[in-house]
Scaffold this active site. Structure first.
Site, PDB file in Angstrom:
ATOM      1  CE1 TYR A 196      -8.609  11.468  -2.913  1.00 49.16           C
ATOM      2  CE2 TYR A 196      -8.484  10.640  -0.671  1.00 49.16           C
ATOM      3  CZ  TYR A 196      -7.913  10.830  -1.920  1.00 49.16           C
ATOM      4  OH  TYR A 196      -6.649  10.382  -2.153  1.00 49.16           O
ATOM      5  CB  SER A 215       0.126  16.037  -7.235  1.00 48.30           C
ATOM      6  OG  SER A 215       0.167  14.748  -6.664  1.00 48.30           O
ATOM      7  NE  ARG A 217       4.885   5.548  -2.900  1.00 55.72           N
ATOM      8  CZ  ARG A 217       4.576   6.241  -4.008  1.00 55.72           C
ATOM      9  NH1 ARG A 217       5.244   7.344  -4.319  1.00 55.72           N
ATOM     10  NH2 ARG A 217       3.595   5.833  -4.794  1.00 55.72           N
ATOM     11  CB  SER A 275      -4.994  11.922   4.386  1.00 60.30           C
ATOM     12  OG  SER A 275      -5.959  11.110   3.732  1.00 60.30           O
ATOM     13  CG  HIS A 313      -2.667  10.296  -5.888  1.00 61.60           C
ATOM     14  ND1 HIS A 313      -3.786  11.069  -5.745  1.00 61.60           N
ATOM     15  CD2 HIS A 313      -2.681   9.456  -4.828  1.00 61.60           C
ATOM     16  CE1 HIS A 313      -4.447  10.717  -4.656  1.00 61.60           C
ATOM     17  NE2 HIS A 313      -3.792   9.742  -4.064  1.00 61.60           N
ATOM     18  N   GLY A 353       5.908  14.471  -5.674  1.00 65.51           N
ATOM     19  CA  GLY A 353       6.221  13.316  -6.502  1.00 65.51           C
ATOM     20  C   GLY A 353       7.712  13.154  -6.662  1.00 65.51           C
ATOM     21  N   GLY A 354       8.279  12.211  -5.928  1.00 65.06           N
ATOM     22  CA  GLY A 354       9.684  11.866  -6.121  1.00 65.06           C
ATOM     23  C   GLY A 354      10.669  12.794  -5.441  1.00 65.06           C
ATOM     24  CB  THR A 379      -7.249  14.834  -3.757  1.00 59.93           C
ATOM     25  OG1 THR A 379      -6.351  15.300  -2.741  1.00 59.93           O
ATOM     26  CG2 THR A 379      -6.504  13.865  -4.669  1.00 59.93           C
ATOM     27  N   PRO A 402      -0.666  14.695   1.999  1.00 58.90           N
ATOM     28  CG  PRO A 402      -2.573  14.995   0.670  1.00 58.90           C
ATOM     29  CD  PRO A 402      -1.216  15.565   0.930  1.00 58.90           C
ATOM     30  CB  VAL A 403       0.308   9.713   3.529  1.00 57.25           C
ATOM     31  CG1 VAL A 403       0.411   8.193   3.663  1.00 57.25           C
ATOM     32  CG2 VAL A 403       1.273  10.205   2.451  1.00 57.25           C
ATOM     33  NE  ARG A 429      11.240   9.432  -2.647  1.00 58.20           N
ATOM     34  CZ  ARG A 429       9.995   9.858  -2.873  1.00 58.20           C
ATOM     35  NH1 ARG A 429       9.658  11.101  -2.605  1.00 58.20           N
ATOM     36  NH2 ARG A 429       9.066   9.059  -3.365  1.00 58.20           N
ATOM     37  CE  LYS A 475      -1.612  15.462  -2.983  1.00 63.28           C
ATOM     38  NZ  LYS A 475      -2.065  14.121  -3.369  1.00 63.28           N
ATOM     39  CE1 TYR A 499      -3.488   2.677   0.485  1.00 65.01           C
ATOM     40  CE2 TYR A 499      -2.326   3.275   2.502  1.00 65.01           C
ATOM     41  CZ  TYR A 499      -3.284   3.553   1.538  1.00 65.01           C
ATOM     42  OH  TYR A 499      -4.030   4.699   1.631  1.00 65.01           O
TER      43      TYR A 499
END
Ligand SMILES: Cc1cc2nc3c(=O)[nH]c(=O)nc-3n(C[C@H](O)[C@H](O)[C@H](O)COP(=O)(O)O)c2cc1C
Length: 375
Positions: A144, A264, A319, A116, A266, A296-297, A170, A87-88, A299, A242, A34
């Protein structure tokens, strides 16, 4: 205010990626699929990262950088640095403190939070540490759309009363992407983890034989521009969208009074083969005057600097902070945020960039700037 537990950090953490193996060791395959999975072949998920890597910095030397800083202004507020936690959903899947831990970490490190809609702790408990700390970053609530205006009205009232400062709708996920990793593990939320801020039951789909669950069931309930107008009229809070990837959608949003957009895809979890956000950002930036954020990405501090050089007003981290949460709770997230900010400061100092307001395309090696810049 309940306090998060303080855990020991694993040894040898030099960057955000270093949290990942520690996180994986602490969760089952279900939660890992997930968290880390993307849609389908995960082409977009990989493209997001590869695109930041491929952009090259062009440093300038011997400039006087004394007094430099990472501060930015966003929706009228000065922030210590331009990083927000994206938001996660369902963070108690990864750590018992869940979103409470990230709230304490973000407050301590001057980061923002976009909570989220599917948070697994109450929105009030997340707001408390953020609002108690004047140096904390923005506190925004992600929505949402649910096709039930009474439900949405009550939710907006609660969000406002809890002290959230903006709404983020979103728009790129009216349905789940086809996430192969989750399908393989048969992903299912454990019974004790749920979206605690979303009461009520969704209306069951009422389908006639031969009708499509997607096009006849879900799509008639999905948000359109009409619902954006409704949200704008219904809440005094600024509204951001978003999941914007096209300049025309950004223009439409602004024409309807939206206060900002988040470029984004997502994190590559919805539609696969959408371009990397680093490639999508410049055209959206060029189209509108409102704040543009990107995720997105991201890091590395150098990724943050590149995003700002391409015109972003702030960035969101996905993440990696959940890896830090999983590995060591609030302290892990605080440490990850500090590492990222240190990297950003180092990148600015080494490229001759005194403030983020000075970061522009001149900071980037011309041959490496995404082509869509000129679109
Ligand atoms: C496990 C997980 C859950 C997510 N849940 C949400 C959500 O509830 N709402 C939302 O708008 N985005 C959600 N996202 C997307 C993130 O907000 C963000 O766009 C993305 O993670 C950024 O990419 P990154 O993970 O490469 O940094 C989720 C992402 C992940 C990884």
């Amino acid at each position: 205010m309940s306090a998060p537990r303080i855990e020991k950090l694993p040894d040898g953490l030099a960057n955000l990626a270093d949290f990942e193996p520690h996180a994986q060791a602490r969760v089952d395959d279900n939660a890992w699929a997930y968290l880390n999975g993307g849609a389908a072949d995960e082409i977009t998920r990989h493209a997001n990262r590869a695109a930041w890597d491929a952009i090259q910095l062009q440093p300038r030397v011997l400039r006087d950088l004394s007094g430099g800083h990472t501060r930015v202004t966003l929706l009228g507020r000065e922030l210590l640095h331009p990083v927000l936690l994206a938001p996660v959903a369902y963070q108690r899947l990864f750590h018992t403190d869940g979103e409470l831990a990230i709230a304490h970490a973000a407050a301590a490190q001057g980061a923002g939070i976009v909570l989220s809609a599917q948070a697994s702790v109450t929105m009030e408990s997340v707001a408390a540490p953020m609002l108690a700390d004047a140096a904390a970053g923005p506190l925004w609530f992600q929505l949402y759309w649910r096709d039930d205006r009474d439900f949405m009205r009550a939710l907006l009232k609660r969000v406002e009363a809890a002290g959230y400062q903006a709404l983020v709708l979103t728009v790129d996920a009216p349905v789940h992407g086809a996430r192969d990793r989750e399908r393989r593990t048969g992903f299912k939320l454990p019974d004790d983890i749920r979206a605690v801020n979303l009461g009520g039951l969704k209306k069951p789909l009422d389908l006639k034989p031969g009708q499509s669950a997607l096009f006849d069931g879900l799509m008639p309930r999905a948000a359109t521009w009409r619902e954006v107008d409704w949200l704008r009229a219904e809440s005094r809070l600024p509204l951001l969208l978003k999941g914007i990837t096209h300049a025309d959608d950004a223009r439409e949003a602004v024409a309807r009074g939206v206060a900002g957009v988040i470029v984004s895809n997502h994190g590559g979890r919805t539609l696969d083969t959408v371009p990397a956000t680093a490639h999508l950002l410049p055209a959206v930036r060029a189209a509108v005057d409102v704040p543009v954020l990107v995720d997105g990405g991201i890091r590395r501090g150098t990724d943050v600097l590149k995003a700002m050089a391409l015109g972003a007003n702030a960035v969101l981290l996905g993440r990696p902070y959940v890896h830090a949460l999983t590995a060591s709770g609030a302290l892990g997230v605080a440490h990850a945020l500090r590492l990222l900010r240190d990297e950003l400061e180092i990148a600015m100092a080494l490229s001759g960039c005194k403030t983020l307001a000075d970061a522009g395309p001149a900071l980037l090696w011309p041959g490496s700037i995404p082509e869509s810049t000129s679109r």
